[in-house]
Design an enzyme around this catalytic site. Sequence first.
Site, PDB file in Angstrom:
ATOM      1  N   ALA A   8      41.778  38.645  30.798  1.00 29.67           N
ATOM      2  CA  ALA A   8      40.380  38.897  30.574  1.00 29.67           C
ATOM      3  C   ALA A   8      39.608  39.886  31.675  1.00 29.67           C
ATOM      4  CB  ALA A   8      39.505  37.498  30.722  1.00 29.67           C
ATOM      5  N   GLY A   9      40.784  40.821  32.190  1.00 29.86           N
ATOM      6  CA  GLY A   9      40.277  41.858  33.140  1.00 29.86           C
ATOM      7  C   GLY A   9      39.695  42.794  32.455  1.00 29.86           C
ATOM      8  N   GLY A  12      41.639  43.810  28.672  1.00 32.72           N
ATOM      9  CA  GLY A  12      41.225  42.498  27.606  1.00 32.72           C
ATOM     10  C   GLY A  12      39.938  42.337  27.242  1.00 32.72           C
ATOM     11  N   ASP A  32      42.797  33.979  30.468  1.00 29.96           N
ATOM     12  CA  ASP A  32      43.282  34.464  31.992  1.00 29.96           C
ATOM     13  C   ASP A  32      43.656  33.224  32.888  1.00 29.96           C
ATOM     14  OD1 ASP A  32      42.260  37.464  33.015  1.00 29.96           O
ATOM     15  OD2 ASP A  32      42.738  35.854  34.523  1.00 29.96           O
ATOM     16  N   ARG A  82      47.818  49.925  37.729  1.00 32.52           N
ATOM     17  CA  ARG A  82      47.996  50.784  38.863  1.00 32.52           C
ATOM     18  C   ARG A  82      46.925  51.183  39.714  1.00 32.52           C
ATOM     19  NH1 ARG A  82      50.017  56.556  36.460  1.00 32.52           N
ATOM     20  NH2 ARG A  82      48.802  56.479  34.426  1.00 32.52           N
ATOM     21  N   ARG A  88      53.143  54.058  36.399  1.00 33.47           N
ATOM     22  CA  ARG A  88      53.097  52.789  35.757  1.00 33.47           C
ATOM     23  C   ARG A  88      54.458  52.067  35.982  1.00 33.47           C
ATOM     24  NH1 ARG A  88      51.002  56.887  32.330  1.00 33.47           N
ATOM     25  NH2 ARG A  88      49.008  56.296  31.379  1.00 33.47           N
ATOM     26  N   ASN A  95      54.736  42.502  36.748  1.00 34.53           N
ATOM     27  CA  ASN A  95      54.401  42.400  35.301  1.00 34.53           C
ATOM     28  C   ASN A  95      55.340  41.931  34.470  1.00 34.53           C
ATOM     29  OD1 ASN A  95      52.134  43.162  36.057  1.00 34.53           O
ATOM     30  ND2 ASN A  95      51.852  45.315  35.023  1.00 34.53           N
ATOM     31  N   SER A 119      50.277  45.755  28.946  1.00 37.42           N
ATOM     32  CA  SER A 119      50.805  45.568  30.236  1.00 37.42           C
ATOM     33  C   SER A 119      51.955  46.613  30.595  1.00 37.42           C
ATOM     34  CB  SER A 119      51.391  44.193  30.750  1.00 37.42           C
ATOM     35  OG  SER A 119      50.369  43.199  30.419  1.00 37.42           O
ATOM     36  N   ASN A 120      51.631  47.336  31.753  1.00 38.11           N
ATOM     37  CA  ASN A 120      52.356  48.371  31.993  1.00 38.11           C
ATOM     38  C   ASN A 120      53.656  48.007  32.917  1.00 38.11           C
ATOM     39  OD1 ASN A 120      51.586  50.951  30.782  1.00 38.11           O
ATOM     40  ND2 ASN A 120      49.852  50.848  32.108  1.00 38.11           N
ATOM     41  N   ASP A 148      47.163  57.328  23.971  1.00 39.94           N
ATOM     42  CA  ASP A 148      47.503  58.710  24.377  1.00 39.94           C
ATOM     43  C   ASP A 148      47.375  59.833  23.309  1.00 39.94           C
ATOM     44  OD1 ASP A 148      48.377  57.673  26.534  1.00 39.94           O
ATOM     45  OD2 ASP A 148      50.585  57.383  25.843  1.00 39.94           O
ATOM     46  N   ARG A 151      43.379  60.614  23.860  1.00 38.11           N
ATOM     47  CA  ARG A 151      43.290  61.099  24.923  1.00 38.11           C
ATOM     48  C   ARG A 151      43.614  62.827  24.538  1.00 38.11           C
ATOM     49  NH1 ARG A 151      45.195  57.064  29.500  1.00 38.11           N
ATOM     50  NH2 ARG A 151      43.213  56.181  29.862  1.00 38.11           N
ATOM     51  N   HIS A 175      55.327  56.153  27.078  1.00 38.40           N
ATOM     52  CA  HIS A 175      54.053  56.135  27.582  1.00 38.40           C
ATOM     53  C   HIS A 175      53.975  56.140  29.071  1.00 38.40           C
ATOM     54  CE1 HIS A 175      49.679  54.885  28.019  1.00 38.40           C
ATOM     55  NE2 HIS A 175      49.984  53.622  28.856  1.00 38.40           N
TER      56      HIS A 175
HETATM   57  N1  LIG Z   1      49.461  50.496  27.567  1.00 47.98           N
HETATM   58  C1  LIG Z   1      48.467  51.166  27.695  1.00 47.98           C
HETATM   59  O1  LIG Z   1      47.952  52.113  27.506  1.00 47.98           O
HETATM   60  C2  LIG Z   1      47.438  50.731  29.028  1.00 47.98           C
HETATM   61  C3  LIG Z   1      46.004  51.048  29.121  1.00 47.98           C
HETATM   62  C4  LIG Z   1      45.479  50.527  30.440  1.00 47.98           C
HETATM   63  C5  LIG Z   1      46.001  49.667  31.195  1.00 47.98           C
HETATM   64  N2  LIG Z   1      47.375  48.981  30.700  1.00 47.98           N
HETATM   65  C6  LIG Z   1      47.800  47.964  31.514  1.00 47.98           C
HETATM   66  O2  LIG Z   1      46.974  46.754  31.130  1.00 47.98           O
HETATM   67  C7  LIG Z   1      47.242  45.837  32.469  1.00 47.98           C
HETATM   68  C8  LIG Z   1      45.812  45.491  32.685  1.00 47.98           C
HETATM   69  O3  LIG Z   1      45.015  46.270  33.031  1.00 47.98           O
HETATM   70  P1  LIG Z   1      43.665  45.685  33.583  1.00 47.98           P
HETATM   71  O4  LIG Z   1      42.851  47.317  33.937  1.00 47.98           O
HETATM   72  O5  LIG Z   1      42.812  45.056  32.807  1.00 47.98           O
HETATM   73  O6  LIG Z   1      43.680  44.965  34.709  1.00 47.98           O
HETATM   74  P2  LIG Z   1      42.774  43.841  35.254  1.00 47.98           P
HETATM   75  O7  LIG Z   1      43.408  43.573  36.616  1.00 47.98           O
HETATM   76  O8  LIG Z   1      41.383  44.181  35.209  1.00 47.98           O
HETATM   77  O9  LIG Z   1      42.993  42.609  34.553  1.00 47.98           O
HETATM   78  C9  LIG Z   1      44.227  41.805  34.396  1.00 47.98           C
HETATM   79  C10 LIG Z   1      44.026  40.313  34.099  1.00 47.98           C
HETATM   80  O10 LIG Z   1      45.317  39.638  33.941  1.00 47.98           O
HETATM   81  C11 LIG Z   1      45.103  38.589  34.694  1.00 47.98           C
HETATM   82  N3  LIG Z   1      46.299  37.817  34.741  1.00 47.98           N
HETATM   83  C12 LIG Z   1      47.380  38.052  35.744  1.00 47.98           C
HETATM   84  N4  LIG Z   1      48.372  37.195  35.438  1.00 47.98           N
HETATM   85  C13 LIG Z   1      47.968  36.359  34.545  1.00 47.98           C
HETATM   86  C14 LIG Z   1      48.736  35.626  33.706  1.00 47.98           C
HETATM   87  N5  LIG Z   1      50.100  35.100  34.092  1.00 47.98           N
HETATM   88  N6  LIG Z   1      48.197  34.899  32.642  1.00 47.98           N
HETATM   89  C15 LIG Z   1      46.938  35.349  32.305  1.00 47.98           C
HETATM   90  N7  LIG Z   1      46.102  36.246  32.696  1.00 47.98           N
HETATM   91  C16 LIG Z   1      46.588  36.621  33.973  1.00 47.98           C
HETATM   92  C17 LIG Z   1      44.283  38.665  35.680  1.00 47.98           C
HETATM   93  O11 LIG Z   1      43.438  37.469  36.425  1.00 47.98           O
HETATM   94  C18 LIG Z   1      43.330  39.723  35.432  1.00 47.98           C
HETATM   95  O12 LIG Z   1      42.024  39.386  34.983  1.00 47.98           O
HETATM   96  C19 LIG Z   1      47.883  46.503  33.411  1.00 47.98           C
HETATM   97  O13 LIG Z   1      49.272  46.431  33.575  1.00 47.98           O
HETATM   98  C20 LIG Z   1      47.608  48.148  33.241  1.00 47.98           C
HETATM   99  O14 LIG Z   1      48.329  48.765  33.867  1.00 47.98           O
HETATM  100  C21 LIG Z   1      47.883  49.540  29.965  1.00 47.98           C
END
Ligand SMILES: NC(=O)c1ccc[n+]([C@@H]2O[C@H](COP(=O)([O-])OP(=O)(O)OC[C@H]3O[C@@H](n4cnc5c(N)ncnc54)[C@H](O)[C@@H]3O)[C@@H](O)[C@H]2O)c1
Length: 308
Positions: A8-9, A12, A32, A82, A88, A95, A119-120, A148, A151, A175
């Site tokens: 829920a970060g 999410g 979360d 990151r 990534r 992760n 997730s990355n 991408d 972008r 990616h």
């Molecule tokens: N694929 C893409 O295009 C893309 C784009 C942006 C970000 N991302 C990736 O997405 C991921 C999330 O990024 P963000 O900016 O939202 O990070 P964030 O830190 O804001 O949110 C991540 C959330 O995951 C939660 N979390 C951690 N472990 C957990 C678990 N076991 N169960 C449930 N929740 C859990 C954390 O408490 C946090 O709230 C990162 O790995 C980031 O690199 C990917």
Amino acid sequence: MKVTVVGAGAVGASCAEYIAMKNFSSEVVLVDIKEGFAEGKAMDLMQTASLNGFDTKITGTTGDYSKTAGSKVAVITSGIPRKPGMTREELIGINAGIVKDVTENLVKHSPDVIIIVVSNPMDTMAYLVHKTSGLPKERIIGMGGALDSARFKYRLAEALDCPISDVDGMVIAAHSDTGMLPLLSKATRNGVSVSEFLDEEKQNTLAEATKVGGATLTKLLGTSAWYAPGAAVSMLVQSIVCDQKKMVPCSVMLDGEYGESDICLGVPCIIGKNGVEKIVNISLTDAEKEKFATAAKAVRDVNGDLKF
Ligand SMILES: NC(=O)c1ccc[n+]([C@@H]2O[C@H](COP(=O)([O-])OP(=O)(O)OC[C@H]3O[C@@H](n4cnc5c(N)ncnc54)[C@H](O)[C@@H]3O)[C@@H](O)[C@H]2O)c1
């Protein structure tokens, strides 16, 4: 239809917000690990419903996966993002464990689920889900190309000094900063090749800006971006829930397509109610084929660090 979003970060919550705003899903469950966090985000978002005019019910839970039971789609955004200067690929250690654990919980309660991996390092995390979930390959989709490509369109419109709705283009392959392949040969402005408007140097400059799009934002924000990633995921979820059959580059398990096997990489896919309904084979130039193969090699090296 129920959609689960794990994590829920930033990404999410943004994804849940866009899904709700588009009003196509009856329920979104946010999960979360941080106590009360998903519940709080869900409550805050629900208090925008009367203001923004949506009927989607958003709930939150701290790790109770029984609340996700019967989900049609589940999005995995849990994990660390990151920081400036990181790639990534450096996120893999933490992760991978999170993504594996989350996948097991999701499949246990929703055996028919379609999983979207965010997730990355995303291509490797999608591969991990294939290797550990037991789900058929059409039900695992890595989200990277959708973002991408958005972008890429932003950079195309900027270089052409035109509205974004005038341009079209796709980014395939990995990616990652080095493995992304913006398909300049297929990019258009109102159906006309961009090569008619931009010289090679300008095309290469905008392609390079596309490839480091995530890193540029990470440097500015201090963490990775969330609006466009959230919007890109919500577009994919809508294409599944509403069976739109959109063609979107997604990281999917390849079995000979584009000359690669046993690897997840971004290729154009038709996304509908069954998940990946088709991998679309498009012609690539020799230079693009070479870049695709180089990206595959790099992803394969990262996949080699996985422990199942
Ligand atoms: N694929 C893409 O295009 C893309 C784009 C942006 C970000 N991302 C990736 O997405 C991921 C999330 O990024 P963000 O900016 O939202 O990070 P964030 O830190 O804001 O949110 C991540 C959330 O995951 C939660 N979390 C951690 N472990 C957990 C678990 N076991 N169960 C449930 N929740 C859990 C954390 O408490 C946090 O709230 C990162 O790995 C980031 O690199 C990917």
